[in-house]
Design a protein around this motif. Structure first.
Motif, PDB file in Angstrom:
ATOM      1  N   ALA A  45       0.829  -1.208   0.000  1.00  0.00           N
ATOM      2  CA  ALA A  45       0.000   0.000   0.000  1.00  0.00           C
ATOM      3  C   ALA A  45       0.862   1.256   0.000  1.00  0.00           C
ATOM      4  O   ALA A  45       0.527   2.253  -0.659  1.00  0.00           O
ATOM      5  CB  ALA A  45      -0.928  -0.017   1.214  1.00  0.00           C
ATOM      6  N   SER A  63      -4.705   5.391   4.667  1.00  0.00           N
ATOM      7  CA  SER A  63      -5.991   4.742   4.935  1.00  0.00           C
ATOM      8  C   SER A  63      -6.903   4.780   3.715  1.00  0.00           C
ATOM      9  O   SER A  63      -7.683   3.850   3.469  1.00  0.00           O
ATOM     10  CB  SER A  63      -6.687   5.415   6.126  1.00  0.00           C
ATOM     11  N   THR A  66      -5.633   2.055   1.297  1.00  0.00           N
ATOM     12  CA  THR A  66      -6.031   0.734   1.781  1.00  0.00           C
ATOM     13  C   THR A  66      -7.520   0.507   1.573  1.00  0.00           C
ATOM     14  O   THR A  66      -7.958  -0.571   1.169  1.00  0.00           O
ATOM     15  CB  THR A  66      -5.678   0.580   3.260  1.00  0.00           C
ATOM     16  N   TRP A  85      -0.244  -5.882  -3.070  1.00  0.00           N
ATOM     17  CA  TRP A  85      -1.542  -5.969  -3.734  1.00  0.00           C
ATOM     18  C   TRP A  85      -1.284  -6.123  -5.223  1.00  0.00           C
ATOM     19  O   TRP A  85      -0.327  -5.581  -5.762  1.00  0.00           O
ATOM     20  CB  TRP A  85      -2.365  -4.710  -3.484  1.00  0.00           C
ATOM     21  N   GLN A 466     -10.547  -6.532   8.015  1.00  0.00           N
ATOM     22  CA  GLN A 466     -10.131  -5.148   8.248  1.00  0.00           C
ATOM     23  C   GLN A 466     -10.934  -4.533   9.396  1.00  0.00           C
ATOM     24  O   GLN A 466     -10.396  -3.778  10.207  1.00  0.00           O
ATOM     25  CB  GLN A 466     -10.320  -4.329   6.970  1.00  0.00           C
TER      26      GLN A 466
END
Length: 631
Positions: A45, A63, A66, A85, A466
């Motif tokens: 990320a 954030s 993500t 990812w 999460q």
């Protein structure tokens, strides 16, 4: 448009509706797609955030990155054990290619290094930095290693009397290519231009490898995800006719057995889990090693520089060995099976049992701890009200140093009002509002003050995980103790009775090394898991060893095969225990598919009346299930 399912819920529930992707979100998602298309091997990320800024000028918080990744599972897959990812289209294309390799995915053995584990009184921890992931195409950039003897870095003497230092650390000159900018950032070259200068004047790979071969001797070689480093080393070694005969150990395999409770084995995370991190005992030990050997590159933010990685790895390995031996000493039955399945590893670790005959089906059931009940938490005397909840939220923001956002506080009031007044509430809020905390804090305060369970449902299982992390953050920031429970569909849980029966009927002598390792890992995991969710098993291990993937899929709970109360393992059934704990929990986290499932709730309907729907716009995907919701 609000999904028509809204009217189907009990009137005391309410929805959080986050709406379709807005233009700024769509721009971010499109930017991430372009970045990952340029890096098909994937980025974490942080790397994605940096690349998005460099390529498009979009500036986003971690954030937000993500959230965009996790909220678009049709586009992105991850995070993998490395933290990366990737584009789903790339992964699916690779899977198609893999399926064409019939031997790999059928019965060809992928032998774990652990099956031939050597004694580890002395070993070499090594790490390679490379230009990519393909040893046939990419090149080695850096070779770093540390020689460990009895838990400490140690020099050695070569056959010609030359003193060999405890650490080997050399850059390797590249042939006919330059390092991509993104890789320079990852390796720290942008912050340390002197490292790139060292690379420019480094020797070619054949000269560096000759020195490395002389330095290594015949000690075992340990690497983190050793198949990667070993494949590159073997490919390069052919240039100097070096046939590597040193035993190879993969610390990832060791971590699977020593810490089967961990889902990710990223080196920095694994280090923190075993006390090798900044400020921890093992971390301070590593810092002393680095200082004593004059390694200026060492930094706890310097991971991906090979010399940093090997020092941390050298400290982690003995701790993993000690943890594994302690677990086996406290579970005699597990120790028996460890010795039966992996005899060479048992000998090297000093595991000695009498291998007394025992009912292996009983052994499997005995591995599961019986005391898995939810702890009782006294109800708080908080008097619930939207203004009081807002005040608590503002105090939390100030105490935790969080950013004050008026839109977030307004959402806190709306959610609180919906709970307090038995109203449906539909909220659409843009990225950056802080929606998760804005519904979790009111939900928790309601459940703790009223003694009523609040359900949070989100789009995917990944987002469930999460949310669990977010709940732990709220627990710390709010200073409120509560009971939470994750619920997933029946097939996500291991069937303990099936595992016991299958293992009891398995003839160990007929298993190959890969299948033996798969059973040892699964049995080790059973000795520590509370939830019995197969998602807890390492994605890396399942992806690396097809035998483990086949075994796991054969042991899932199946509705048609479940005998319920008549099952011999019903008292320890993970699936039943999770649903029983959920009825007593303050917060239950589930996904939309489960929420709308008639099979899981049968004809009684969802046994909860306070429901928060996160990512509510995705309920449209389940509209054909609308008749399954019971009020």
């Amino acid at each position: 448009m609000i999904p028509p399912l809204c009217a189907s819920w009990n009137e005391r529930g309410f929805f959080h509706y986050s709406g379709q992707i807005n233009m700024s979100d769509r721009a971010l998602v499109e930017a991430i797609v372009k970045v990952l298309d340029a890096y098909p091997e994937g980025l974490n990320a942080r790397g994605i955030r940096r690349a998005v800024l460099e390529q498009t000028g979009l500036r986003r918080r971690p954030s937000e990155i993500t959230r965009a990744l996790a909220s678009n599972p049709d586009l992105f897959v991850g995070p993998f054990s490395s933290g990366a990812w990737r584009l789903r289209s790339v992964v699916e294309a690779e899977n198609i290619a893999l399926r064409k390799q019939e031997p790999r995915l059928s019965k060809q053995e992928v032998k774990p290094y652990f099956a031939d584990l050597p004694p580890l009184d002395s070993f070499i921890a090594f790490d390679l930095e490379t230009t990519g992931f393909d040893p046939e195409r990419d090149q080695i950039i850096q070779i770093s290693a540390v020689r460990m003897t009895k838990g400490q870095p140690a020099s050695a003497t070569a056959s010609d009397g030359t003193v060999l230092p405890a650490v080997f650390n050399e850059y390797v000159r590249l042939e006919g290519r330059e390092i991509p900018y993104g890789l320079k950032v990852k390796l720290g070259f942008t912050k340390h231009p002197e490292w790139e200068k060292q690379l420019a004047v480094a020797d070619p790979v054949h000269k560096v490898l000759r020195r490395f071969r002389n330095w290594v001797g015949d000690l075992p070689l340990i690497a983190h995800n050793a198949r990667f480093d070993h494949s590159f080393l073997e490919k390069a070694a052919r240039r100097i006719t070096w046939k590597i005969e040193n035993p190879v150990v993969d610390s990832m395999e060791l971590a699977c057995l020593a810490r089967p409770d961990l889902r990710s084995f990223r080196l920095e995370k694994l280090g923190q889990a075993v006390g090798v991190g900044g400020g921890e005992e093992g971390g301070l030990q590593v810092e002393r090693w680095a200082a004593g050997m004059g390694i200026s590159e060492f930094s706890w933010t310097g991971f991906h520089n090979a010399v940093v990685d090997v020092l941390v790895l050298a400290a982690i390995v003995p701790r993993l060995v000690a943890i594994l031996k302690r677990r086996l000493s406290t579970h005699p039955g597990l120790a028996d099976e460890f010795q039966r399945l992996l005899p060479q590893a048992a000998r090297s670790l000093g595991i000695r049992t009498d291998l007394s005959p025992r009912d292996r089906s009983i052994l499997v059931r005995e591995l599961v701890e019986e005391n898995r009940a939810t702890l009782e938490v006294p109800r708080t005397d908080f008097i619930f009200g939207s203004e009081k909840v807002r005040a608590v939220f503002e105090d939390m923001i100030q105490a935790s140093g969080l950013r004050r956002r008026e839109s977030q506080l307004r959402m806190v009031e709306l959610v609180s009002s919906g709970l307090e007044n038995d109203k449906f509430v539909v909220i659409e809020a843009p990225t950056g509002t802080g929606k998760t905390f804005a519904y979790l804090v009111p939900g928790l305060l309601w459940s703790r003050s009223k003694g009523e369970t609040v359900v949070v449902s989100t789009y995917t299982r990944l987002l469930q995980d999460q949310l669990v992390e977010d709940l732990e953050a709220v627990r710390q920031d709010l200073g409120l103790e509560f009971r939470s429970q994750v619920l997933k569909g029946m097939s996500n849980y291991i069937c303990l009775e099936r595992a016991a029966s299958v293992y009891a009927q398995t003839k160990v002598k007929n298993l190959n090394a890969e299948e033996r390792f798969a059973w040892v890992y699964l049995l080790s995991w059973l000795s520590v898991t509370r939830e019995g969710l197969l998602d807890e098993l390492s994605y890396w291990a399942i992806n690396t060893f097809p035998a483990l993937s086949r075994l796991v899929n054969s042991l899932r709970v199946e509705r048609g095969a479940c005998t319920g109360d008549r099952c011999a393992s019903s008292g320890k059934c993970f699936y039943r225990a999770a649903y029983a704990r959920a009825k007593k929990a303050d917060i239950v986290v589930m996904n939309h598919a489960l929420l709308l499932s008639r099979e899981d709730w049968e004809d009684k309907g969802v046994p909860f009346s306070r429901i928060i729907i996160d990512e509510a716009h995705n309920l449209a995907y389940f509209s054909h299930l609308s008749n399954r919701i019971k009020s």
